[in-house]
Design a protein around this motif. Structure first.
Motif, short mmCIF file in Angstrom:
data_model
loop_
_atom_site.label_atom_id
_atom_site.label_comp_id
_atom_site.label_asym_id
_atom_site.label_seq_id
_atom_site.Cartn_x
_atom_site.Cartn_y
_atom_site.Cartn_z
N GLU A 16 -4.38 1.01 -5.63
CA GLU A 16 -3.41 0.42 -6.55
C GLU A 16 -2.84 1.50 -7.48
O GLU A 16 -3.50 2.48 -7.79
N THR A 104 11.18 4.30 -1.38
CA THR A 104 10.58 3.69 -0.19
C THR A 104 11.59 3.42 0.91
O THR A 104 11.20 3.05 2.02
N ARG A 105 12.87 3.59 0.62
CA ARG A 105 13.92 3.43 1.64
C ARG A 105 15.11 4.27 1.22
O ARG A 105 15.32 4.53 0.03
N ASP A 128 10.11 -2.15 -6.20
CA ASP A 128 9.54 -1.78 -4.92
C ASP A 128 10.28 -0.62 -4.25
O ASP A 128 9.84 -0.13 -3.21
N PRO A 132 5.34 2.06 -3.56
CA PRO A 132 5.05 1.63 -2.19
C PRO A 132 3.91 0.63 -2.15
O PRO A 132 3.28 0.35 -3.19
N PRO A 133 3.60 0.07 -1.00
CA PRO A 133 2.43 -0.79 -0.88
C PRO A 133 1.15 -0.04 -1.26
O PRO A 133 1.13 1.20 -1.26
N PRO A 134 0.09 -0.76 -1.61
CA PRO A 134 -1.16 -0.10 -2.01
C PRO A 134 -1.64 0.90 -0.96
O PRO A 134 -1.48 0.70 0.25
N ASP A 135 -2.22 1.97 -1.47
CA ASP A 135 -2.85 3.00 -0.64
C ASP A 135 -1.85 3.73 0.26
O ASP A 135 -2.23 4.30 1.28
N THR A 136 -0.59 3.73 -0.12
CA THR A 136 0.45 4.42 0.64
C THR A 136 0.97 5.61 -0.14
O THR A 136 1.33 5.48 -1.31
N ALA A 254 -1.23 6.06 5.77
CA ALA A 254 -0.04 5.31 5.37
C ALA A 254 0.91 6.21 4.58
O ALA A 254 0.58 6.65 3.47
#
Length: 278
Positions: A16, A104-105, A128, A132-136, A254
């Protein structure tokens, strides 16, 4: 003036986001998202926390170290939080510069190595896009240089300094001889490799290692430079940091990488220090 959030007081779930810092060296020309903490190592106006008083050894060193002066200060903050048991272990930390952001994009209109947006568009972008998503791991896409990283560096800066800098990194065990040789011979570099979302533990260890090379360089083979080359250490750090980042990327599952986002009042990339005001 926006106040920075309180330090994390409880352990976080692995992966996180712990905190997201934005490195500034001048007053902010546009508002940052609420989750970003603007920090510097010199007074930079309202909304920017000056860490120079807390870490006087780094105060005002931006003209020589560039953003790394504040990146080293952020490392100290994270280490202190960990020592107090405030939940940084296993977490991720976000880093941006006052105008450069990993995303992220793909976003914005391409200019040099960046996707560029104007300030009015930047203020509408969602969270977002930056988290990024967790652990990325989120990092800026490498850019092509011609004909090699070393030759490209020598076009703009004294090659002698980068070679000494890399040699010291080898001697200190930051990278291996083979890693340095391969990296300097390639035709890519990572622009602003600090920008992104990274494991806190990796970030802290990396900044400790990079600062050890700076200390060794300044104590032994560093030569005072003037004008644009005054920040030669920052330019060397960017190349070494990119190499260290490549090691993380090679073993992390990731990953997200796109051209970094740059905010520019006229929608065009300008080198640091020459950008127009908003």
């Amino acid at each position: 003036m926006r106040q920075p959030p309180d330090p994390v007081q409880a352990p976080v779930d692995p992966g996180e986001l712990v905190r997201y810092f934005s490195i500034a060296y001048r007053p902010l020309d546009w508002p940052l998202p609420d989750f970003m903490e603007a920090v510097s190592t010199a007074p930079a106006g309202d909304g920017v926390t000056d860490l120079g008083g807390r870490y006087p050894e780094l105060a005002g060193r931006d003209p020589v170290l560039g953003e790394y002066a504040t990146l080293f200060a952020v490392r100290r903050l994270l280490e202190e939080a960990r020592e107090r048991g405030e939940g940084t272990d296993g977490g991720m930390v976000g880093i941006s510069h006052y105008r450069r952001f990993a995303v992220t994009r793909p976003t914005g209109t391409r200019s040099y190595a960046y996707g560029v947006v104007r300030p009015e568009e930047f203020t509408t972008l969602p969270r977002d896009l930056f988290v990024p998503p967790p652990d990325t791991v989120l990092f800026p896409a490498p850019m092509k240089v011609v004909p090699t990283l070393l030759a490209h560096f020598g076009t703009y800066h004294p090659t002698r300094d980068l070679l000494f800098f890399m040699a010291l990194a080898i001697d200190l065990g930051v990278v291996t001889d083979a890693e340095a040789t391969s990296w300097l011979s390639q035709d890519v570099m990572v622009p602003a490799p600090a920008v992104g979302v990274y494991p806190v533990d990796w970030y802290v260890a990396t900044m400790v290692a990079l600062e050890s090379v700076v200390d060794a360089f300044e104590a032994s083979v560093g030569v005072p430079r003037e004008g644009y080359q005054r920040r030669i250490i920052a330019f060397c750090l960017e190349r070494l940091h990119g190499l260290v980042l490549s090691s993380l990327v090679s073993r992390w599952d990731a990953l997200i990488t796109h051209p970094a986002l740059l905010v520019s009042p006229d929608g065009i990339y300008h080198p640091s220090g020459s950008e127009p005001s908003a």
